[in-house]
Design a protein around this motif. Structure first.
Motif, PDB file in Angstrom:
ATOM      1  N   LEU A 168       0.818  -1.207   0.000  1.00 14.40           N
ATOM      2  CA  LEU A 168       0.000   0.000   0.000  1.00 14.40           C
ATOM      3  C   LEU A 168       0.850   1.254   0.000  1.00 14.40           C
ATOM      4  CD1 LEU A 168      -2.744  -1.105   2.553  1.00 14.40           C
ATOM      5  CD2 LEU A 168      -2.896  -1.077   0.073  1.00 14.40           C
ATOM      6  N   ARG A 169       1.923   1.262   0.798  1.00 16.55           N
ATOM      7  CA  ARG A 169       2.729   2.479   0.900  1.00 16.55           C
ATOM      8  C   ARG A 169       3.358   2.856  -0.432  1.00 16.55           C
ATOM      9  NH1 ARG A 169       6.955   1.109   5.275  1.00 16.55           N
ATOM     10  NH2 ARG A 169       6.735  -0.920   4.288  1.00 16.55           N
ATOM     11  N   ALA A 170       3.817   1.846  -1.176  1.00 16.39           N
ATOM     12  CA  ALA A 170       4.445   2.109  -2.473  1.00 16.39           C
ATOM     13  C   ALA A 170       3.439   2.132  -3.618  1.00 16.39           C
ATOM     14  CB  ALA A 170       5.507   1.047  -2.767  1.00 16.39           C
ATOM     15  N   ARG A 171       2.171   1.802  -3.338  1.00 17.29           N
ATOM     16  CA  ARG A 171       1.125   1.753  -4.358  1.00 17.29           C
ATOM     17  C   ARG A 171       1.550   0.869  -5.538  1.00 17.29           C
ATOM     18  NH1 ARG A 171      -3.008   5.609  -4.169  1.00 17.29           N
ATOM     19  NH2 ARG A 171      -2.918   6.932  -2.331  1.00 17.29           N
ATOM     20  N   GLN A 172       1.982  -0.327  -5.206  1.00 15.53           N
ATOM     21  CA  GLN A 172       2.456  -1.250  -6.225  1.00 15.53           C
ATOM     22  C   GLN A 172       1.909  -2.640  -5.974  1.00 15.53           C
ATOM     23  OE1 GLN A 172       6.704  -1.033  -6.092  1.00 15.53           O
ATOM     24  NE2 GLN A 172       6.827   0.847  -7.270  1.00 15.53           N
ATOM     25  N   ILE A 173       1.680  -3.355  -7.057  1.00 13.84           N
ATOM     26  CA  ILE A 173       1.302  -4.761  -7.008  1.00 13.84           C
ATOM     27  C   ILE A 173       2.384  -5.534  -7.749  1.00 13.84           C
ATOM     28  CG2 ILE A 173      -0.417  -6.482  -7.646  1.00 13.84           C
ATOM     29  CD1 ILE A 173      -2.513  -4.311  -7.543  1.00 13.84           C
ATOM     30  N   ARG A 174       3.009  -6.498  -7.059  1.00 20.01           N
ATOM     31  CA  ARG A 174       4.123  -7.235  -7.640  1.00 20.01           C
ATOM     32  C   ARG A 174       3.798  -8.727  -7.668  1.00 20.01           C
ATOM     33  NH1 ARG A 174       7.161  -3.131  -4.749  1.00 20.01           N
ATOM     34  NH2 ARG A 174       6.699  -4.217  -2.820  1.00 20.01           N
ATOM     35  N   TYR A 175       4.413  -9.404  -8.609  1.00 21.68           N
ATOM     36  CA  TYR A 175       4.254 -10.852  -8.735  1.00 21.68           C
ATOM     37  C   TYR A 175       5.629 -11.487  -8.526  1.00 21.68           C
ATOM     38  CZ  TYR A 175      -0.016  -9.260 -10.959  1.00 21.68           C
ATOM     39  OH  TYR A 175      -1.209  -8.630 -11.221  1.00 21.68           O
ATOM     40  N   ARG A 176       5.713 -12.395  -7.579  1.00 19.18           N
ATOM     41  CA  ARG A 176       6.991 -13.006  -7.235  1.00 19.18           C
ATOM     42  C   ARG A 176       6.858 -14.532  -7.197  1.00 19.18           C
ATOM     43  NH1 ARG A 176       8.640  -8.845  -8.385  1.00 19.18           N
ATOM     44  NH2 ARG A 176       9.967  -7.389  -7.223  1.00 19.18           N
TER      45      ARG A 176
END
Length: 633
Positions: free
Chosen positions: A328-336
């Motif tokens: 939420l803080r970085a406003r990012q959705i990542r796939y790992r």
């Protein structure tokens, strides 16, 4: 879907909805019994302040923001704290607080806000970021109100919104990583806690299979009481009517109620028994801390990213697990993708496989997720029993019951410094830094390089890695400076055929004869092996001679080289006058230092004789044509 290692720089904005009719105009935010408000939010009562109108305006935006964004309770609490602090200050410092409003120029709310922001840092420690957070919270609420079409916001207030921050943002004290012994102990305790939870859930499942049914019908046996928790949780407050007097409780009930190591008292016995029964079916909040520790150790991602995982975010594959991580803080959705074979990186403190940990978490919390009924089902879901006897199912809250610090103390661990799980993330970062030798582009794989330098490049272990890199660089340059050319005087030249001299210099008799015949003369110095230069591929003639001979370990300086050395010294002196000092030292500094060391070993008589030979013989410096050409680059 992005491939492994890619950033998905997208953010799902909350749906935009029309404001409800009750939002039109200022209103007192005192939610009635049937009002809908975000769970866990404590409502501000404007009537408790002299500036009730202004507080109502700010609280109105605060509640709307909470409904639209679904922010966490901690974030909403920060806004409430800012409103209360600002309102309290206004009651004591504003002339007529009851007339304050954001829609009028008089009284000047913007001036009062600036003055409050000016005095606020005095109430905190020097450098604290808290004053800036509180003032920005107030400005954020005012900004939300200024975006509405149904209310009026004064122009002076609007100008305040576009200006710089009212308080300079402070700096937080960065956390250091756990020591090697501490992280070993944490992971070991977490695995023990997970196994204890699995044994407890398995015991509950066995008891549940042995139950006859409703304890109000079939009797209050341990299995039947557990059946009530699983199928009729609303009956828990009525256990007081079902169970016999505490003094006549059978031993199985007493042993179960004492399962958490707390003394069973008559006035709390039923609550302790109900909590223990719920623990046989559902994970407790403190049980989930063990999974958080293991997942952070396995993935290196932030605890809040892992705690927010749902069933839809986890995809088990043949070789590991694929996660969709939302920060939420970085406003990012990542796939790992985390593969099972990558667990070897954590063998120093116990192998941790992300896929294995998530499978165990999914199995342990299956029943509580089904009972909660939320879609998508959050993985970190726990249960607790209130003192009133009500069973409460909720998602995990890192700041509530079962805090990480409480878990550490409950495990009997001794951890230095602040008890914060984010230190485990920094520990994994440090391990990666050690393995990758400090390559920032590889270390900052889930944030920017600037974030890494600001939050991770201060740790104790990274300081050691930096010191190691500096020491290695120093050794390299010192080796190049010390392991330079070999200088021979007249006496040493006369004894070159001795076996001891040949062994010490690493020369053969054939090379000695070539040196004496001048076949190895490279211009400024002689060379023991022109075709095995450290600056050129093996088997090729050295391409940097004689410019780099004074820095080469193959160079041998004979007394006959002194005239050329003096001419080379004059050449370097001319370069020093023409080139900027940084550029000269980068290109010729080492050669000049080695040359001065060689000339210092020669007597004034030898140098005078070499100068006469230069004048009488018309000697010139034997350099290639490219050495007299200067390039821009």
């Amino acid at each position: 879907m992005p491939r492994k290692g890619e950033f998905a720089r997208t953010w799902v904005q909350p749906p935009v909805v029309d404001p409800p009719p009750s939002r039109i105009g200022p209103r007192v935010v005192q939610a009635p019994a049937n009002a809908t408000r975000p769970a866990g939010v404590i409502v501000v009562d404007p009537s408790a302040f002299g500036c009730a109108g202004l507080v109502a305006e700010l609280a109105d935006e605060w509640m709307s923001y909470a409904r639209l964004t679904g922010s966490k309770r901690l974030t909403l609490g920060d806004y409430r704290t800012a409103i209360v602090r600002f309102a309290t200050w206004l009651d004591h410092n504003a002339g007529s607080p009851q007339s304050l409003t954001l829609g009028a120029a008089d009284p000047d709310v913007a001036a009062l806000l600036r003055e409050w922001a000016r005095q606020l840092p005095a109430a905190f420690l020097p450098g604290s970021p808290r004053p800036a957070q509180l003032t920005e919270n107030i400005r954020a609420l005012i900004r939300l109100r200024a975006q509405r079409d149904d209310v009026v916001v004064d122009d002076g207030i609007r100008r305040l919104l576009v200006g710089p921050p009212l308080v300079r943002r402070g700096r937080t004290q960065e956390l250091d990583e756990f020591t090697r012994q501490e992280r070993k102990a944490l992971v070991r305790a977490a695995w023990a806690d997970v196994r204890a939870l699995e044994d407890r859930i398995a015991r509950g499942a066995a008891l549940l299979r042995a139950a006859n049914g409703n304890p109000f019908t079939f009797g209050p046996s341990l299995a039947n009481l557990l059946w009530a928790v699983a199928h009729d949780a609303e009956s828990l407050p009525r256990f007081n009517d079902l169970l016999p007097r505490f003094s006549t409780w059978p031993r199985p009930l007493l042993e179960l109620a004492d399962v958490r190591g707390r003394r069973v008292r008559p006035n709390t016995a039923i609550w302790q028994l109900s909590a223990a029964l719920a623990g046989l079916l559902f994970p407790r909040a403190e049980d989930l801390q063990a999974f958080r520790v293991l997942l952070v150790a396995a993935t290196g991602h932030a605890p809040e990213e892992l705690t927010a995982l749902t069933e839809q975010d986890v995809e088990f594959t043949h070789g590991g697990v694929r996660l969709t991580l939302t920060k939420l803080r970085a406003r990012q959705i990542r796939y790992r993708m985390f593969r099972t074979r990558e667990t070897v990186a954590h063998d120093a403190h116990g192998p941790v496989d992300a896929a294995d940990v998530l499978r165990r978490l999914t199995a342990a919390g299956q029943r509580v997720r089904q009972a909660l009924g939320r879609q998508p089902a959050p993985l970190f879901t726990c249960a607790s029993v209130w003192h009133s006897g009500q069973l409460r199912l909720r998602t995990f809250n890192s700041g509530g019951q079962g805090h990480f610090g409480d878990w550490v103390r409950g495990q009997g661990l001794t951890i230095s410094g602040r008890l914060d799980l984010r230190r485990m993330r920094k520990t994994v970062k440090v391990e990666k830094a050690v393995a990758l030798r400090g390559s920032i582009s590889d270390l900052a794989d889930d944030h920017t390089a600037e974030t890494f330098w600001g939050h991770y490049a201060h740790g104790t272990t990274l300081h050691l890695v930096s010191a190691q890199a500096i020491t290695t660089a120093q050794r390299t340059w010192l080796a190049r400076a010390v392991d330079g050319p070999v200088v021979l005087d007249e006496l040493a030249t006369a004894h070159l055929n001795d076996d001891r001299a040949l062994d010490a210099l690493g020369l053969t008799r054939e090379q000695v004869e070539q040196l004496r015949a001048g076949e190895m003369d490279m211009g400024v110095t002689d060379c023991r092996s022109p075709f095995s230069s450290p600056y050129t591929k093996s088997g090729e003639l050295c391409s940097v001679a004689p410019l780099r001979c004074l820095e080469c370990r193959n160079a041998i300086i004979l007394p006959s080289n002194l005239p050329q050395l003096l001419l080379f010294a004059d050449h370097l002196a001319g370069l020093r006058n023409r080139l900027p000092p940084p550029r000269f030292h980068a290109a010729w500094g080492q050669s000049e230092a080695n040359l001065h060391a060689v000339l210092a070993e020669r007597s004034p008589a030898e140098i005078d004789a070499a100068r006469r030979r230069i004048d009488q013989g018309g000697l010139r410096l034997q350099l290639p044509l490219a050495a007299f050409t200067e390039f821009d680059r």
